[in-house]
Design an enzyme around this catalytic site. Structure first.
Site, PDB file in Angstrom:
ATOM      1  N   ARG A   1       0.497   7.099 -11.947  1.00 45.55           N
ATOM      2  CA  ARG A   1      -0.175   6.048 -11.179  1.00 45.55           C
ATOM      3  C   ARG A   1      -1.621   6.447 -10.904  1.00 45.55           C
ATOM      4  NH1 ARG A   1       4.623   4.378  -6.811  1.00 45.55           N
ATOM      5  NH2 ARG A   1       6.227   4.027  -8.425  1.00 45.55           N
TER       6      ARG A   1
ATOM      7  N   ARG B   1       0.789  11.808  -2.234  1.00 44.91           N
ATOM      8  CA  ARG B   1       0.282  10.705  -3.074  1.00 44.91           C
ATOM      9  C   ARG B   1      -0.434  11.322  -4.266  1.00 44.91           C
ATOM     10  NH1 ARG B   1      -0.586   5.419  -1.594  1.00 44.91           N
ATOM     11  NH2 ARG B   1      -0.476   5.984   0.617  1.00 44.91           N
TER      12      ARG B   1
ATOM     13  N   GLU C   1       7.029   6.328   3.588  1.00 45.57           N
ATOM     14  CA  GLU C   1       7.975   5.821   2.593  1.00 45.57           C
ATOM     15  C   GLU C   1       8.454   6.918   1.643  1.00 45.57           C
ATOM     16  OE1 GLU C   1       8.011   3.101  -1.420  1.00 45.57           O
ATOM     17  OE2 GLU C   1       6.458   2.679   0.077  1.00 45.57           O
TER      18      GLU C   1
ATOM     19  N   SER D   1      12.475   2.963  -1.899  1.00 47.17           N
ATOM     20  CA  SER D   1      12.468   1.520  -1.687  1.00 47.17           C
ATOM     21  C   SER D   1      13.453   0.889  -2.658  1.00 47.17           C
ATOM     22  CB  SER D   1      11.065   0.934  -1.894  1.00 47.17           C
ATOM     23  OG  SER D   1      10.682   1.036  -3.247  1.00 47.17           O
TER      24      SER D   1
ATOM     25  N   ARG E   1       7.681  13.535  -2.724  1.00 47.35           N
ATOM     26  CA  ARG E   1       7.816  13.088  -1.333  1.00 47.35           C
ATOM     27  C   ARG E   1       9.082  13.662  -0.698  1.00 47.35           C
ATOM     28  NH1 ARG E   1       5.155   7.057  -0.566  1.00 47.35           N
ATOM     29  NH2 ARG E   1       3.198   7.575  -1.622  1.00 47.35           N
TER      30      ARG E   1
END
Length: 423
Positions: A258, A273, A345, A348, A385
Site C-alpha cells: 500500500r 502503518r 484497527e 475488519s 499490527r
C-alpha cells in the site's frame, strides 16, 4: 457495481445512499441519463437493423429499376446501421463507466457520516495497566532484537522494516495460528498471488476511490495488491457456481502493498502503518440472503482470534462515509495500544453483497436460474499490527514480553520473549 435495475427503478434510493456516504448525487444523475441514452441508441440501432433485414427480403424479390432503387437504399441504410452500432457501443461504454463509479449502497444499519461517526458495538477486555512506564513497540522490538527499522529504511525506504529473530518467529507463529483456526472452522487455505491484472483490481473496487493507494507495475498491465481480497474475489470470476457448493470459504495468505497515500505524518514511527506487510484474509462466496449471517460469523472469528492473543479491543460499526467502494457494511476490531492510549484497527470485515460479483461476473446456479453471488472479506491477522499489540500489551518491566498461551505451541513452547540487549 450496483444492480442496474435498482438505478432505473429507484434512483432516489441510490441518491439517498450517496448522501449517507457524504457524496454528491451527480454521479447518479449522470448514470440515469447515460442509461436513457443507451436505451435510445439500442432502439435506433435495432430499428435500422430491422429495416435492413426487411429490405434484404424485398431486394431478393424485386426486378429492374425497383431493385436498383432498393439496392441504393440498402447501401445508404448499411452506413446508417454502422453509425448506429458505433453510437450504441459508445453509449454502452459511457453507461458502464458511470455505473462503475457508484459505490455499493450502505446498509440501513450503518451509521451515516464520515470517519469519526462510527458506532461502538462492544468493548472486550480491560486495557492493560502497568506499574512501570510502558515502552512502545519500537523500543521493545529493539530490546528483543525483533524489529530493525533502520536497516529497513536503508534498504527500502521509509515505512519498511526487517523482522528479525523472535520478530520473524512471531510472524510465522501468528500465520500458523491464524491458518489453524481457519482450517478448524471450515476454510480452505490458500497462498494467493500478490500481482493481478487490472480487471481483478477494478472488479473489487480498488481502482475507484482507493486508486491512489495502489502500486502499479510500470510497463506492465499488473498491480500489486493491498489485500488478498483482490485475487480471492477474482478467483471465481466468469464462473457459475453450483448452489450446493455454497458457501465457499477461503483463508488466503499473501504479502500486501500500500502506498499509504494521504497518511503523510501519520504513524511514522514503527510498523503500524507500512508499505508492505503480510496478512491472512478470509474470503467467502455465498447467497445474498445468507451474507448477513455470514458477516456476523466472520466478525465472530476475528474476535475469537483477538481473544487468543489476549488483547483488549472494541468493535465498531463503520460509518457509511468511511466504507470502501464495494462495502455495504463493515465492522472493525480495534485493539488497545497502551503507549498510544487509544484503540487502533487490527481487523475488519465487510459484506460487499453482489457488488463485486456483478463486476467480475460470478454467479450461482439455482432452481430458478442464475444470479450474482454475494462476497465477503475479513482480516484474520494483519501481521505487523498484531505484533505491535502483542508486544505493547504483554510487556514486562524488564523489557521481556509474555507470550499469549495460544501462541506458545508455535514458538517452541516459549512463555516469555527475553531481551537480547539491555533496556
Amino acid at each position: 457495481m450496483i444492480d442496474p435495475k435498482l438505478l432505473r427503478d429507484e434512483p432516489d434510493r441510490v441518491r439517498a445512499a450517496q448522501a449517507k456516504r457524504g457524496l454528491s448525487a451527480d454521479v447518479v444523475d449522470r448514470a440515469v441519463a447515460a442509461d436513457a441514452a443507451r436505451r435510445a441508441a439500442i432502439g435506433r440501432f435495432e430499428a435500422l437493423r430491422a429495416e435492413q433485414k426487411q429490405l434484404g427480403k424485398q431486394v431478393a424479390k424485386a426486378q429492374g429499376e425497383e431493385k436498383q432503387q432498393l439496392l441504393a437504399r440498402t447501401k445508404e441504410l448499411a452506413a446508417g446501421v454502422k453509425a448506429a452500432e458505433a453510437e450504441q457501443a459508445e453509449a454502452e461504454q459511457q453507461w458502464q463507466a458511470e455505473l462503475l463509479a457508484i459505490p455499493n449502497l450502505a446498509a440501513d444499519e450503518a451509521p451515516a457520516g464520515g470517519e469519526d461517526d462510527y458506532t461502538v458495538i462492544e468493548h472486550v477486555g480491560e486495557p492493560a495497566q502497568f506499574d512501570f512506564e510502558p515502552r512502545d513497540h519500537v523500543e521493545l522490538g529493539r530490546i528483543l532484537g525483533a524489529i530493525d527499522l533502520e536497516r529497513g529504511a536503508k534498504v527500502s525506504g521509509s515505512r519498511f522494516y526487517f523482522l528479525t529473530g523472535v520478530g520473524a518467529e512471531l510472524e510465522l507463529a501468528l500465520v500458523n495460528l491464524a491458518m489453524a483456526q481457519a482450517r478448524e472452522t471450515g476454510f480452505t487455505q490458500v497462498i494467493a498471488p500478490s500481482m493481478v491484472r487490472p480487471r481483478a483490481m477494478e472488479g473489487t473496487g480498488f481502482l475507484g476511490q482507493a486508486a491512489d493507494d495502489v502500486y502499479r507495475i510500470e510497463g506492465q498491465e499488473m498491480y500489486l495488491v493491498g489485500t488478498s481480497e483482490v485475487p480471492m474475489a477474482a478467483y471465481h470470476s466468469d464462473e457459475i457456481l453450483d448452489a450446493e457448493s455454497l458457501p465457499l470459504r477461503y483463508a488466503a495468505f499473501s504479502p500486501c502493498f500500500r502506498k499509504e497515500a494521504g497518511s503523510h505524518g501519520k504513524d511514522t514511527r514503527g510498523i503500524f502503518r507500512v508499505h508492505w506487510f503480510d496478512k491472512v484474509e478470509m474470503f467467502v462466496y455465498t447467497t445474498l440472503e445468507e451474507s448477513f449471517a455470514e458477516h456476523q460469523r466472520l466478525l465472530g472469528l476475528e474476535k475469537r482470534f483477538l481473544d487468543k492473543l489476549e488483547l483488549s479491543y472494541r468493535v465498531i460499526d463503520t460509518a457509511a462515509g468511511d466504507l470502501g467502494l464495494s462495502a455495504q457494511r463493515k465492522f472493525d476490531c480495534e485493539a488497545w495500544i497502551p503507549t498510544q492510549g487509544r484503540y487502533r484497527e487490527l481487523t475488519s470485515t465487510s459484506n460487499c453483497t453482489e457488488f463485486q460479483s456483478r463486476r467480475l461476473d460470478i454467479r450461482g446456479r439455482f432452481p430458478d436460474g442464475t444470479k450474482p453471488l454475494a462476497t465477503l472479506n475479513g482480516t484474520l491477522c494483519a501481521i505487523p499490527r498484531a505484533i505491535v499489540a502483542i508486544l505493547e500489551t504483554h510487556q514486562q518491566a524488564d523489557g521481556s514480553v509474555r507470550v499469549p498461551e495460544a501462541l506458545r505451541p508455535y514458538l517452541g513452547g516459549r512463555e516469555v520473549l527475553e531481551p537480547v540487549t539491555r533496556p
